[in-house]
Scaffold this motif. Structure first.
Motif, PDB file in Angstrom:
ATOM      1  N   TYR A 246       0.817  -1.212   0.000  1.00 54.22           N
ATOM      2  CA  TYR A 246       0.000   0.000   0.000  1.00 54.22           C
ATOM      3  C   TYR A 246       0.854   1.267   0.000  1.00 54.22           C
ATOM      4  N   SER A 247       2.140   1.125   0.273  1.00 47.93           N
ATOM      5  CA  SER A 247       3.043   2.280   0.222  1.00 47.93           C
ATOM      6  C   SER A 247       3.619   2.491  -1.171  1.00 47.93           C
ATOM      7  N   ASN A 248       3.267   1.625  -2.125  1.00 50.62           N
ATOM      8  CA  ASN A 248       3.781   1.761  -3.487  1.00 50.62           C
ATOM      9  C   ASN A 248       3.229   2.996  -4.182  1.00 50.62           C
ATOM     10  N   VAL A 249       4.016   3.515  -5.114  1.00 49.79           N
ATOM     11  CA  VAL A 249       3.598   4.648  -5.939  1.00 49.79           C
ATOM     12  C   VAL A 249       3.604   4.192  -7.395  1.00 49.79           C
ATOM     13  N   TYR A 250       2.532   4.490  -8.108  1.00 52.53           N
ATOM     14  CA  TYR A 250       2.401   4.090  -9.511  1.00 52.53           C
ATOM     15  C   TYR A 250       2.100   5.311 -10.366  1.00 52.53           C
ATOM     16  N   LEU A 251       2.524   5.240 -11.631  1.00 54.92           N
ATOM     17  CA  LEU A 251       2.239   6.307 -12.590  1.00 54.92           C
ATOM     18  C   LEU A 251       1.382   5.745 -13.721  1.00 54.92           C
ATOM     19  N   PRO A 252       0.321   6.455 -14.122  1.00 54.55           N
ATOM     20  CA  PRO A 252      -0.428   6.029 -15.310  1.00 54.55           C
ATOM     21  C   PRO A 252       0.456   6.174 -16.555  1.00 54.55           C
ATOM     22  N   THR A 253       0.294   5.275 -17.509  1.00 54.47           N
ATOM     23  CA  THR A 253       1.044   5.333 -18.765  1.00 54.47           C
ATOM     24  C   THR A 253       0.126   5.866 -19.873  1.00 54.47           C
ATOM     25  N   PRO A 254       0.672   6.199 -21.041  1.00 55.30           N
ATOM     26  CA  PRO A 254      -0.179   6.656 -22.162  1.00 55.30           C
ATOM     27  C   PRO A 254      -1.224   5.629 -22.587  1.00 55.30           C
ATOM     28  N   LYS A 255      -1.035   4.355 -22.207  1.00 52.74           N
ATOM     29  CA  LYS A 255      -1.998   3.312 -22.586  1.00 52.74           C
ATOM     30  C   LYS A 255      -3.297   3.391 -21.777  1.00 52.74           C
ATOM     31  N   LEU A 256      -3.310   4.194 -20.726  1.00 54.50           N
ATOM     32  CA  LEU A 256      -4.469   4.238 -19.846  1.00 54.50           C
ATOM     33  C   LEU A 256      -5.739   4.644 -20.587  1.00 54.50           C
ATOM     34  N   GLY A 257      -5.612   5.490 -21.595  1.00 50.51           N
ATOM     35  CA  GLY A 257      -6.784   5.947 -22.352  1.00 50.51           C
ATOM     36  C   GLY A 257      -7.574   4.811 -22.974  1.00 50.51           C
ATOM     37  N   ALA A 258      -6.902   3.665 -23.211  1.00 51.16           N
ATOM     38  CA  ALA A 258      -7.589   2.516 -23.823  1.00 51.16           C
ATOM     39  C   ALA A 258      -8.686   1.965 -22.929  1.00 51.16           C
ATOM     40  N   VAL A 259      -8.612   2.245 -21.619  1.00 49.06           N
ATOM     41  CA  VAL A 259      -9.645   1.774 -20.689  1.00 49.06           C
ATOM     42  C   VAL A 259     -11.011   2.355 -21.070  1.00 49.06           C
ATOM     43  N   LEU A 260     -11.042   3.539 -21.662  1.00 46.95           N
ATOM     44  CA  LEU A 260     -12.302   4.186 -22.030  1.00 46.95           C
ATOM     45  C   LEU A 260     -12.744   3.851 -23.445  1.00 46.95           C
ATOM     46  N   THR A 261     -11.840   3.294 -24.267  1.00 48.88           N
ATOM     47  CA  THR A 261     -12.183   3.094 -25.680  1.00 48.88           C
ATOM     48  C   THR A 261     -12.159   1.641 -26.132  1.00 48.88           C
ATOM     49  N   ASP A 262     -11.401   0.808 -25.448  1.00 46.24           N
ATOM     50  CA  ASP A 262     -11.228  -0.592 -25.869  1.00 46.24           C
ATOM     51  C   ASP A 262     -12.209  -1.481 -25.099  1.00 46.24           C
ATOM     52  N   SER A 263     -13.254  -1.933 -25.770  1.00 46.12           N
ATOM     53  CA  SER A 263     -14.290  -2.728 -25.092  1.00 46.12           C
ATOM     54  C   SER A 263     -13.752  -4.071 -24.614  1.00 46.12           C
ATOM     55  N   GLN A 309     -14.753   0.592  -1.568  1.00 41.04           N
ATOM     56  CA  GLN A 309     -15.882  -0.301  -1.298  1.00 41.04           C
ATOM     57  C   GLN A 309     -17.159   0.234  -1.930  1.00 41.04           C
ATOM     58  N   ARG A 310     -17.361   1.555  -1.830  1.00 42.23           N
ATOM     59  CA  ARG A 310     -18.549   2.166  -2.443  1.00 42.23           C
ATOM     60  C   ARG A 310     -18.508   2.053  -3.957  1.00 42.23           C
ATOM     61  N   LEU A 311     -17.285   2.123  -4.511  1.00 39.05           N
ATOM     62  CA  LEU A 311     -17.129   2.025  -5.968  1.00 39.05           C
ATOM     63  C   LEU A 311     -17.130   0.578  -6.460  1.00 39.05           C
ATOM     64  N   CYS A 312     -17.202  -0.376  -5.516  1.00 40.87           N
ATOM     65  CA  CYS A 312     -17.160  -1.814  -5.847  1.00 40.87           C
ATOM     66  C   CYS A 312     -15.845  -2.202  -6.526  1.00 40.87           C
ATOM     67  N   ILE A 313     -14.754  -1.579  -6.074  1.00 45.23           N
ATOM     68  CA  ILE A 313     -13.449  -1.842  -6.669  1.00 45.23           C
ATOM     69  C   ILE A 313     -12.531  -2.495  -5.646  1.00 45.23           C
ATOM     70  N   ASN A 314     -11.895  -3.574  -6.043  1.00 49.24           N
ATOM     71  CA  ASN A 314     -10.888  -4.252  -5.232  1.00 49.24           C
ATOM     72  C   ASN A 314      -9.528  -3.736  -5.672  1.00 49.24           C
ATOM     73  N   GLU A 315      -8.889  -2.927  -4.822  1.00 52.66           N
ATOM     74  CA  GLU A 315      -7.685  -2.201  -5.250  1.00 52.66           C
ATOM     75  C   GLU A 315      -6.501  -3.112  -5.585  1.00 52.66           C
ATOM     76  N   ARG A 316      -6.380  -4.253  -4.917  1.00 51.12           N
ATOM     77  CA  ARG A 316      -5.219  -5.122  -5.174  1.00 51.12           C
ATOM     78  C   ARG A 316      -5.226  -5.676  -6.605  1.00 51.12           C
ATOM     79  N   PRO A 317      -6.303  -6.344  -7.048  1.00 53.57           N
ATOM     80  CA  PRO A 317      -6.303  -6.787  -8.449  1.00 53.57           C
ATOM     81  C   PRO A 317      -6.370  -5.634  -9.446  1.00 53.57           C
TER      82      PRO A 317
END
Length: 387
Positions: A246-263, A309-317
């Motif tokens: 949980y102390s890790n730091v992550y950066l989004p990559t340019p590929k992140l936009g595909a989450v909104l466009t790639d079904s 929890q409200r967003l129904c998201i499991n952060e680890r996976p």
């Protein structure tokens, strides 16, 4: 003889050679026509139709800018004039081409022709052997275009050929790396469980346990576990990610936009991160969580800011999926010892060289990350580089 090549290229020619009872080794058929000159064949004939000890062996010869790969075959039988029919089907490449992927085809083709001769005199009958040039031409064109070929020898026998491409060398597996299955179904593949070492390691591959910990849990030497994971990496069964904390730091990559466009990616992501029986989260919420990561923002910070929890998201996976598919990259901490003194004689300090990340240091020394962070915070002779 055979040597390492770097670039794979097309088959330039194929020729059928045999041992003639009177003339000795000859080229009976070739495609394209006249590609192999008499002078060139004289140079390589001793390797094309070699001594009996080399029958059934792959032979590679480099000569005059050509790389030739063949597998001499011998069919012993008293009906032949010299008590045997000896032939070879040789593939010709440029010397810069990687020939290893074609070796299985060369050997298999020789076996097909041998069986056809034994069962139906395909090579010794003039009417049937007249088809060889057209067959060689079809094989050459199909392999160059599609990487394989399929054609009939006769009404009961067909030829199926495909190249065996060499895989790229995978990244080297280190003790702090975490193996994760590329497809969770592969853990049940029966051929994997036939290997006793793999059978011991597989149950501990969960996408969260690093190699050093897997070795401890499986009671297997860590070097053997590294070799096992390296083997699974080579065949694309697992990939390597970093230790989740949980102390890790992550950066989004340019590929992140595909989450909104790639079904297709959306479907895979939601399936991966949703707990059985839970409601699937909105893909917009998944994107917002990913986009909320950045420099100075730990996973813990993000979880406190956004109600997972409200967003129904499991952060680890969620993090696991992001790293696995290149949507996120980990920002690592690299301690640097700026000046040493008598207090810096412990074995941990030589690792603080700016090239060894915290994960690797913890695995090598047994320090937990909180313990290491406390040490870095207290010692003013140590700086930290994030990269």
């Amino acid at each position: 003889m055979a040597e390492n090549k770097t670039n794979e290229g097309p088959v330039k020619a194929i020729f059928f050679s045999e041992f003639h009872p009177q003339a000795g080794p000859i080229v009976s058929y070739q495609v394209p026509d006249n590609f192999i000159s008499r002078d060139l064949f004289d140079v390589v004939s001793v390797y094309v139709i070699p001594k009996p000890a080399l029958y059934g062996k792959i032979i590679s010869v480099n000569v005059l800018g050509q790389s030739m790969v063949g597998c001499p075959n011998c069919i012993p039988n008293k009906k032949y004039e010299r008590n045997a029919l000896i032939f070879n089907i040789v593939f010709v490449f440029d010397t810069k081409c990687a020939t290893q992927p074609y070796e299985a085809i060369v050997k298999k083709l020789g076996k097909y022709f041998t069986e056809a001769e034994v069962d139906g005199c395909f090579l010794s009958d003039d009417s049937s052997r007249a088809r060889i040039p057209s067959m060689l031409s079809t094989i050459r064109d199909s392999i160059n275009a599609y990487g394989g070929a399929c054609l009939e020898i006769d009404s009961t026998r067909s030829i199926y050929l495909t190249t065996l491409h060499q895989l790229d060398d995978p990244p080297e597996a280190a003790d702090h790396h975490v193996p994760i299955f590329t497809d969770d179904n592969v853990r049940n593949r029966s051929e994997l469980c036939k290997d006793l070492l793999v059978k011991e390691v597989l149950p501990h591959i969960d996408g969260y346990t690093h190699i050093a910990c897997i070795a401890y849990k499986a009671n297997v030497d860590i070097m053997l576990v590294r070799l096992c994971v390296q083997h699974l990496l080579y065949y694309g069964i697992v990939k390597l990610i970093t230790i989740f904390q949980y102390s890790n730091v992550y950066l989004p990559t340019p590929k992140l936009g595909a989450v909104l466009t790639d079904s297709d990616l959306q479907s895979k992501c939601l399936s991966f991160i949703t707990k059985p029986g839970d409601k699937e989260p909105a893909i917009s919420a998944v994107f917002a969580v990913y986009a909320g990561l950045g420099p100075g923002v730990t996973v813990r910070d993000l979880c406190l800011r956004m109600n997972m929890q409200r967003l129904c998201i499991n952060e680890r996976p969620l993090i696991q999926f992001g790293v696995l598919h290149g949507l996120l990259r980990r920002l690592h901490k690299y301690p640097i010892l700026l000046a040493s003194n008598d207090d810096h004689k412990d074995s941990i300090y030589p690792l603080m060289n700016g090239q060894t990340c915290e994960d690797e240091i913890c695995c090598a020394t047994g320090f937990s990350q909180p313990e290491l962070d406390a040490l870095l915070e207290e010692d003013h002779h140590i700086a930290v580089c994030w990269k």
